[in-house]
Design a protein around this motif. Structure first.
Motif, PDB file in Angstrom:
ATOM      1  N   VAL B 499      -1.677 -10.762  -9.528  1.00 26.57           N
ATOM      2  CA  VAL B 499      -0.661  -9.802  -9.110  1.00 26.57           C
ATOM      3  C   VAL B 499      -1.248  -8.833  -8.079  1.00 26.57           C
ATOM      4  N   HIS B 500      -2.513  -8.448  -8.277  1.00 27.39           N
ATOM      5  CA  HIS B 500      -3.107  -7.508  -7.337  1.00 27.39           C
ATOM      6  C   HIS B 500      -3.575  -8.167  -6.045  1.00 27.39           C
ATOM      7  N   GLU B 501      -3.591  -9.485  -6.044  1.00 26.85           N
ATOM      8  CA  GLU B 501      -3.779 -10.166  -4.757  1.00 26.85           C
ATOM      9  C   GLU B 501      -2.525  -9.953  -3.899  1.00 26.85           C
ATOM     10  N   LEU B 502      -1.382 -10.129  -4.519  1.00 22.86           N
ATOM     11  CA  LEU B 502      -0.129  -9.914  -3.788  1.00 22.86           C
ATOM     12  C   LEU B 502      -0.024  -8.465  -3.333  1.00 22.86           C
ATOM     13  N   LEU B 503      -0.443  -7.575  -4.236  1.00 24.07           N
ATOM     14  CA  LEU B 503      -0.396  -6.162  -3.877  1.00 24.07           C
ATOM     15  C   LEU B 503      -1.314  -5.884  -2.687  1.00 24.07           C
ATOM     16  N   GLY B 504      -2.515  -6.455  -2.742  1.00 27.36           N
ATOM     17  CA  GLY B 504      -3.470  -6.254  -1.655  1.00 27.36           C
ATOM     18  C   GLY B 504      -2.931  -6.766  -0.324  1.00 27.36           C
ATOM     19  N   ASN B 505      -2.303  -7.913  -0.373  1.00 30.68           N
ATOM     20  CA  ASN B 505      -1.700  -8.437   0.858  1.00 30.68           C
ATOM     21  C   ASN B 505      -0.678  -7.460   1.429  1.00 30.68           C
ATOM     22  N   ALA B 506       0.133  -6.906   0.544  1.00 29.44           N
ATOM     23  CA  ALA B 506       1.244  -6.077   1.011  1.00 29.44           C
ATOM     24  C   ALA B 506       0.825  -4.648   1.328  1.00 29.44           C
ATOM     25  N   LEU B 507      -0.322  -4.228   0.800  1.00 28.93           N
ATOM     26  CA  LEU B 507      -0.703  -2.818   0.915  1.00 28.93           C
ATOM     27  C   LEU B 507      -1.001  -2.427   2.370  1.00 28.93           C
ATOM     28  N   VAL B 508      -0.271  -1.457   2.850  1.00 30.65           N
ATOM     29  CA  VAL B 508      -0.528  -0.947   4.199  1.00 30.65           C
ATOM     30  C   VAL B 508      -1.532   0.193   4.059  1.00 30.65           C
ATOM     31  N   MET B 509      -2.716  -0.019   4.643  1.00 32.18           N
ATOM     32  CA  MET B 509      -3.784   0.972   4.480  1.00 32.18           C
ATOM     33  C   MET B 509      -3.865   1.867   5.708  1.00 32.18           C
ATOM     34  N   ARG B 510      -4.196   3.109   5.450  1.00 30.48           N
ATOM     35  CA  ARG B 510      -4.339   4.030   6.574  1.00 30.48           C
ATOM     36  C   ARG B 510      -5.547   3.614   7.412  1.00 30.48           C
ATOM     37  N   GLY B 511      -5.341   3.466   8.689  1.00 27.67           N
ATOM     38  CA  GLY B 511      -6.437   3.130   9.598  1.00 27.67           C
ATOM     39  C   GLY B 511      -6.783   1.660   9.635  1.00 27.67           C
TER      40      GLY B 511
END
Lengths: 335, 531, 148
Positions: B499-511
């Motif tokens: 589940v956190h792989e999907l989250l990581g893919n979708a996560l927009v990180m600052r910078g």
């Protein structure tokens, strides 16, 4: 084979009942009844105490719905209770409506026809059997208590609602008979259930069928003398057995089977009537992380402590720049 | 006629379950534990043997040991005593076991698996059984029964599905656990359980990875993340004074596809600026002690609280893992608590109090992340997961021993656009096991696993055909290790991810730099990259 | 000749005899495809195969149906002969129904049997392959493993 033995055992009890009646008369019945109930009471209590005495070291509820976690996620208060009231609700559903057994059931459309699966009938028959049995037991109170409690009278009136025949035909009798017949047939017919069935399973069913059959025949066929039965029952209940007019072989069979079955309960799976209340997978709240559960026999165990671990890997930890507690071994290194 | 002959040969009578004979055919059982692993854990009777040997080299007084062990456990576990007594053999559980459904072997029906033990209980511990023996459903304890127990108690994944349907809540997992505990007393255990346990005891994790290797793995992951996102994330290890200790199953940092979940955690922690630390000592949340004995479970679990206390953290966060959470949720506090040196967990980002974890003081990462998303603390671009059509497999332990059902679904729904549920009698509390849990997931046992995993895979195949599903998301390290194998056989084309792989893919990180690939290194589709 | 539905039922019933009695009954009677995936797969695939044997012998339709059945039987407690033997059961069933052009049908059944053997071998090889893949995944060469 198990079936044959069970038939034999139930038959033997019936023969013994009749023989006892011939030899010992109603005194014999009284002795059997007292003995049966004494064994039942003592045995039942012994078993329940034995269970209760065994601790519940861990809180291991089977959760059947959403946990209570974040406030905006709706939790399943009954299927996965986190409070005592939730547990009471869950147990209530389990004991009164056989919730888990119902889960089994599946009504589905198959090839455009509505099919109730076999398991649905198991739930229905089990529920019908237990409830009608309860109704019949309560109705029987009128034989043991004078004056008859209003509740019992009312129940009998509802039960005899159809007012068919004379005496009034009781719905519960019919339901009980059908349910028992189904449960027995299922044991014979369903290969899975036949495979797992044992003497105890058949014996309990056959004894119940014997009890029901003798009871029904006394009420609807041989028309037992109810006044005499009541006189006898009141005497039994008051520990002053009276010697009534002849009650007949059917009565002897009925009461003996009941007594034998009652005495058998503590030694058999029929203890599930008490056990169902104690099942740790059902009667505990799933609040494991919110409230600590204490294991009374928790004991210290041998672990591999941090200090030992650091000693084992000190050089490598140092080389990898991982912070250490101590710069030198605190004990003889095992590495 | 030849075809008639063939039929007669193939005919397998159901027989009688009281006959204990079993055949150890390669592919359907686990090998014995190597003596060195048994010794490493100070367990009884280390020796060289295999289940297919005629002589199991049991200790001379094995029968006494087993019966005394049984007596002790009848007195210590109400569950065990009760479940020995109250089964009415209604048959409701019969077809609920994935091993029965997949194999057709009647002894895999939960009721019969339990009867294997119950019959011995009756013979030695009940009045009727002592007097009437077989008639009262009793069986004499013989070496053949020991072998039968070994075969069938290591053919149960302790998934608890049967207990959902039992009118008395009889839980085969409880019986299997006690059964294995008894077998351990006479040295009948499997290597796939005891080797990880022995490694875990010594180095802190199942594969025996030492602290410097642990650090290298995490640094390597940080390097890889830098390539993907352009951001260098911190890898704090054994850092005293951190607010939160993060514990995960070790497979997250050495196996595939677990590894992408680890990347997801690391991105998340960086993005929200979490004050946390990994631990090279508590480098394993998983606990194969659960598959062996209560005592071993406690021995292996102790390091989690010990490390949290040593590092002085406020509370503990736990990664995606099934059986690890069974232990953390239902056993840890009781066994190794109270955790009075920790504080009641509060999310430092949202201020949410995790009331449900106020005693154990350990929060599941899905609870933590769902709260972050719900509070609007994360920017998610679900289109980055557009190559996936996702379904979610409820892992047995989080589903039936916790009830963690909605949190992961909430994360998935926010992290990707296309999510499809499998049929309702195969998910949530009715979820089918992967068939490889509880220490069964070894390659020598593959055929048995393929049988047991078929009901699960069959439902996956259904959504694959119906909705074009190509990713099975789950939150269990054993699932991630074994479901890819299972699906390769039963539903090729469906991959497995956390589940956190999907989250990581979708996560927009600052910078972050424009993402061109997902965490697996697969290119994102053009429109997403340029969006 | 008997309807092809009847033939499928006969074929299915005879194939189930290779399971223990009580399991055969479960496999035959439980209709929910998720509660009884094995029975469901056998039944639907056998119906598809029979249709092809009596019809066009379309390889594109035979392959997935045969695969679904053999794939299951490969991992169950059957010898290779038992696992694919279900195909031969069809001969006497079809013969008993007096089909038109019996020789052609028998030849097709033989062909089906050979295809089943091939499929059996492919599944076996695949099992070896996925076993190797699993080991590779579980020890994905992270630095952790290189530095012991």
């Amino acid at each position: 084979m198990q079936v044959v033995y069970s038939f034999g055992a139930v038959g033997a009890v019936m023969v013994a009942a009749a023989a006892g009646l011939v030899i010992g008369g109603s005194a014999w019945i009284a002795v059997v009844a007292y003995a049966g109930f004494a064994v039942f009471l003592a045995g039942f209590c012994y078993r329940v105490v034995q269970w209760a005495a065994a601790p519940v070291p861990f809180r291991v509820p089977t959760t059947c719905g959403q946990q209570t976690s974040l406030p905006w996620i709706k939790s399943a208060a009954l299927e996965n209770p986190s409070t005592t009231s939730g547990v009471l609700g869950r147990m209530g559903l389990e004991i009164l409506l056989f919730r888990s057994l119902f889960r089994n059931s599946q009504a589905g459309l198959h090839e455009k026809r509505l099919i109730l699966s076999e398991q649905k009938y198991l739930w229905l028959a089990a529920l019908a059997f237990h409830w009608s049995m309860l109704v019949i037991l309560v109705r029987h109170l009128r034989l043991f208590v004078e004056p008859v409690p209003a509740l019992v009278v009312a129940l009998a009136r509802i039960d005899g609602f159809f007012q068919l025949g004379a005496p009034d035909f009781y719905v519960s009798d019919m339901v009980l008979a059908c349910a028992l017949a189904y449960l027995l047939l299922r044991r014979f017919r369903d290969p899975v259930v036949r495979y797992i069935s044992q003497f105890s399973d058949y014996f309990a069913l056959l004894a119940l069928i014997g009890i029901a059959a003798s009871g029904l025949s006394m009420r609807y066929v041989t028309r037992v003398d109810v006044v005499a039965v009541k006189q006898f029952a009141l005497g039994l209940a008051a520990f002053h057995p009276v010697r009534p007019a002849a009650l007949g072989a059917m009565f002897a069979v009925h009461l003996t089977l009941i007594s034998v079955l009652a005495a058998y309960i503590p030694f058999s799976k029929l203890m599930h009537m008490g056990g169902v209340f104690l099942s740790p997978t059902r009667n505990l709240a799933n609040n494991n992380r919110a409230k600590r559960h204490v294991n009374p026999w928790n004991y210290p165990v041998k672990t591999h402590s941090y200090a030992e671990w650091e000693d084992d890997f000190r050089a490598k930890l140092k080389a990898a720049d991982i912070p250490l507690e101590a710069d030198h071994a605190t004990r003889a290194s095992a590495d | 006629m030849p075809q008639e002959l063939l039929r007669i040969e193939a005919k397998k009578p159901g027989g009688n379950w009281t006959d204990p004979a079993v055949q150890f055919r390669k592919g359907v059982f686990c090998y014995s534990a190597a003596a060195k692993n048994v010794r490493a854990l100070d367990l009884p009777n280390p020796r060289d043997w295999q289940p297919f040997d005629a002589d199991w080299k049991l200790p001379p007084d094995w029968k006494r040991i087993l019966l005394e062990g049984m007596k002790e456990r009848l007195e210590k576990y109400r569950s065990f005593r009760l479940f020995m007594d109250i089964c009415v053999r209604c048959g409701a559980c019969a077809d609920k076991c994935h091993f029965y459904v997949g194999s057709g072997d009647p002894k895999n029906m939960p009721v019969v698996r339990a009867e294997l033990m119950r019959s011995v209980y009756r013979r030695y511990f009940t009045l009727t059984g002592r007097i009437f023996g077989r008639l009262a459903g009793g069986r004499e304890l013989t070496e053949d029964i020991v072998k039968e127990w070994f075969y069938y108690f290591y053919q149960c994944t302790e998934c608890r599905r049967c207990s959902v349907f039992c009118p008395y809540g009889i839980d085969t997992a409880e019986i299997t656990m006690i059964g294995r505990e008894l077998l351990n007393l006479i040295g009948c255990n499997t290597n796939w359980v005891l080797e990880p346990a022995a490694n875990c005891f010594r180095t802190g994790n199942h594969l025996g990875i030492q602290p410097h290797g642990f650090k290298d793995s995490l640094e390597f992951a940080a390097d890889e993340l830098e390539e993907i996102t352009g951001i260098r994330v911190d890898v704090p290890i054994n850092r005293k004074g951190a607010e939160i200790l993060f514990v995960m199953p070790s497979a997250d940092y050495f196996a595939e596809p677990h590894y992408y979940t680890l990347l997801g955690y690391m991105m998340l922690f960086h993005e929200i600026g979490l004050d946390f630390t990994f631990s090279a000592f508590a480098s394993e949340g998983g606990n194969f002690g659960l598959f062996s004995s209560h005592e071993l479970m406690k021995r292996l679990n102790a390091k989690v609280y010990e490390e949290a206390k040593r590092l002085g953290v406020k509370w503990i966060l736990g990664g995606e893992c099934g059986h690890m959470w069974r232990v953390l949720h239902q056993y840890m506090d009781t066994m190794n608590g109270p955790a009075d040196f920790l504080e009641e967990p509060v999310s430092p980002i949202t201020g949410t109090k995790f009331e449900n974890a106020r005693s154990t003081r350990m929060v599941h990462i899905c609870e933590f992340t769902a709260d972050l998303i719900h509070s609007g603390k994360l920017r998610l671009d679900a289109s980055r997961n557009d190559r996936w059509r996702v379904t979610y497999h409820d892992s047995c332990n989080p589903a039936r021993s916790m009830g963690l059902l909605e949190e992961p679904r909430y994360i998935i729904r926010n992290a990707c656009h296309r999510f499809f549920e499998m049929p309702e009698n195969t998910i949530r509390e009715q979820t089918f096991c992967c068939g490889s849990g509880a220490g069964l997931g070894t390659d020598e046992n593959l055929e048995m696993r393929l049988r047991g995993g078929f009901p699960r895979a069959n439902a996956v195949k259904y959504v694959q055909e119906k909705h074009g599903v190509n990713l099975l998301a789950c939150i269990c390290a054993i699932d991630k290790a074994t479901l890819p194998t299972l699906l390769e056989y039963w539903a090729p084309g469906v991959e497995v991810g956390g589940v956190h792989e999907l989250l990581g893919n979708a996560l927009v990180m600052r910078g972050e730099k424009p993402r061109t690939t997902d965490l697996r290194g697969e290119p994102l589709s053009a429109e997403v990259t340029h969006a | 000749m008997a309807s092809s539905n009847d033939l499928v039922e006969q074929w299915f019933a005879q194939t189930l005899e290779s399971f223990p009695d009580l399991s055969a009954r479960f496999l035959a009677e439980e209709k929910d495809r998720f509660r009884n995936p094995v029975g469901h797969a056998l039944h639907t695939s056998m119906a598809a195969l029979l249709q092809e044997v009596l019809g066009n012998m379309d390889a594109g339709k035979i392959a997935p149906a045969l695969d679904a059945i053999v794939r299951i039987r490969v991992v169950q407690d059957f010898t290779p002969g038992e696992a694919v033997g279900f195909v031969f059961l069809l001969r006497s069933i079809v013969r008993g129904s007096n089909p038109p052009r019996p020789a052609m049908i028998e030849a097709r059944i033989d062909q089906l049997a050979l295809m089943a053997f091939d499929q059996y071998m492919r599944c076996r090889e695949q099992i070896a392959e996925i076993r190797a893949n699993e080991i590779r995944r579980q020890t994905r060469a992270r630095p952790a493993l290189q530095r012991k």
